[in-house]
Design a protein around this motif. Structure first.
Motif, PDB file in Angstrom:
ATOM      1  N   ASP A  82       0.851  -1.182   0.000  1.00 23.72           N
ATOM      2  CA  ASP A  82       0.000   0.000   0.000  1.00 23.72           C
ATOM      3  C   ASP A  82       0.887   1.232   0.000  1.00 23.72           C
ATOM      4  O   ASP A  82       1.564   1.513   0.983  1.00 23.72           O
ATOM      5  CB  ASP A  82      -0.919   0.013   1.225  1.00 23.72           C
ATOM      6  N   ARG A  83       0.893   1.962  -1.098  1.00 25.09           N
ATOM      7  CA  ARG A  83       1.704   3.174  -1.205  1.00 25.09           C
ATOM      8  C   ARG A  83       0.871   4.251  -1.864  1.00 25.09           C
ATOM      9  O   ARG A  83       0.210   4.016  -2.875  1.00 25.09           O
ATOM     10  CB  ARG A  83       2.962   2.932  -2.047  1.00 25.09           C
ATOM     11  N   LEU A 122     -15.614  -5.330  -4.394  1.00 22.38           N
ATOM     12  CA  LEU A 122     -14.678  -5.402  -5.522  1.00 22.38           C
ATOM     13  C   LEU A 122     -13.407  -4.598  -5.225  1.00 22.38           C
ATOM     14  O   LEU A 122     -12.303  -5.013  -5.584  1.00 22.38           O
ATOM     15  CB  LEU A 122     -15.350  -4.881  -6.790  1.00 22.38           C
ATOM     16  N   TYR A 123     -13.577  -3.468  -4.574  1.00 17.74           N
ATOM     17  CA  TYR A 123     -12.399  -2.678  -4.219  1.00 17.74           C
ATOM     18  C   TYR A 123     -11.541  -3.408  -3.202  1.00 17.74           C
ATOM     19  O   TYR A 123     -10.311  -3.473  -3.332  1.00 17.74           O
ATOM     20  CB  TYR A 123     -12.820  -1.321  -3.672  1.00 17.74           C
ATOM     21  N   GLN A 129      -6.421  -1.002   1.585  1.00 16.72           N
ATOM     22  CA  GLN A 129      -6.803   0.276   2.160  1.00 16.72           C
ATOM     23  C   GLN A 129      -7.153   1.279   1.083  1.00 16.72           C
ATOM     24  O   GLN A 129      -6.651   1.206  -0.050  1.00 16.72           O
ATOM     25  CB  GLN A 129      -5.669   0.845   3.015  1.00 16.72           C
ATOM     26  N   THR A 130      -7.989   2.244   1.462  1.00 20.64           N
ATOM     27  CA  THR A 130      -8.252   3.386   0.602  1.00 20.64           C
ATOM     28  C   THR A 130      -7.190   4.447   0.868  1.00 20.64           C
ATOM     29  O   THR A 130      -6.398   4.337   1.808  1.00 20.64           O
ATOM     30  CB  THR A 130      -9.643   3.959   0.890  1.00 20.64           C
ATOM     31  N   PHE A 131      -7.162   5.492   0.035  1.00 19.10           N
ATOM     32  CA  PHE A 131      -6.196   6.562   0.262  1.00 19.10           C
ATOM     33  C   PHE A 131      -6.459   7.255   1.595  1.00 19.10           C
ATOM     34  O   PHE A 131      -5.523   7.666   2.289  1.00 19.10           O
ATOM     35  CB  PHE A 131      -6.264   7.577  -0.884  1.00 19.10           C
ATOM     36  N   ALA A 132      -7.732   7.395   1.959  1.00 19.36           N
ATOM     37  CA  ALA A 132      -8.056   8.026   3.243  1.00 19.36           C
ATOM     38  C   ALA A 132      -7.523   7.194   4.407  1.00 19.36           C
ATOM     39  O   ALA A 132      -7.025   7.738   5.394  1.00 19.36           O
ATOM     40  CB  ALA A 132      -9.566   8.201   3.363  1.00 19.36           C
TER      41      ALA A 132
END
Length: 216
Positions: A82-83, A122-123, A129-132
């Motif tokens: 995650d970047r 699906l995400y 993780q999300t960007f938030a």
């Protein structure tokens, strides 16, 4: 930067959860550097386990199970990372279970027929993780400040103990001893390039000693 390293133990990943809570995501997306220390931290519901593995096999394709390889990734290894500066992991976050494959097959159709929960699932299939969530504070600053204040307080107590135990400083702390130590270091040519620390009062002592020699 957060790393997730998959092993044969798929119990570390709960594929039935479509929206992992923040505590679970924090466990699964621990900040790791497995190449430097050869250790994996495996996220579980209530604990972080530590297991030693050979460095050369950390990124082997056999360790990602049946997760789909979707690209080159950050460095060409079969790993999930995650970047925020490079949001393109080499593999999908979740393994290809029958439920996941069925949902991805449904994804090929009309997206208007997909529910909000299915779109979120699906995400989560592809990303942890999300960007938030990646940019959210993780609470490490509080721990750093707390431990820093703890060790500072210990040093202050030690200082107070030393001051209360000894009435005066050692004789080597006196101006005369410091000047004598400086002259000794100069006499043996210590630190010829950078020079030695010159304590205050050396020049006055040398002038007074020189005047005394001249008088004699």
């Amino acid at each position: 930067m957060k790393f997730v390293i998959f092993t044969y133990d798929d119990n570390s990943i709960d594929t039935d959860r479509t929206e992992p809570d923040e505590a679970m995501l924090t466990m699964r997306c621990r900040l790791l550097n497995p190449v430097s220390n050869g250790f994996l931290l495996l996220g579980r519901r209530s604990e972080i386990l530590q297991a030693h593995v050979p460095k050369a096999t950390i990124y082997n394709k056999s360790r990602i199970g049946n997760r789909e390889v979707v690209g080159f990734g950050f460095n060409g290894d079969y790993s999930y990372i995650d970047r925020t500066d490079f949001p393109f992991p080499a593999i999908r976050f979740k393994k290809s279970t029958p439920d996941v494959l069925a949902l991805r097959e449904k994804e090929r159709g009309d997206w208007r027929k997909l529910s909000i929960e299915e779109k979120k699932s699906l995400y989560r299939i592809s990303f942890c993780q999300t960007f938030a969530e990646m940019n959210a504070p993780d609470g490490e600053l509080g721990g750093i400040i707390g431990w820093s204040l703890f060790f500072i307080s210990i040093s202050l107590w030690v200082h107070a103990l030393i001051v209360s135990t000894y009435d005066s400083a050692p004789t080597s702390f006196s101006p005369e001893a410091r000047i004598a130590q400086y002259l000794r270091q100069e006499g043996i040519n210590n630190q010829p390039i950078s020079g030695n620390y010159k304590p205050p009062g050396v020049d006055e002592w040398l002038k007074a000693n020189k005047a005394q020699d001249m008088e004699e």
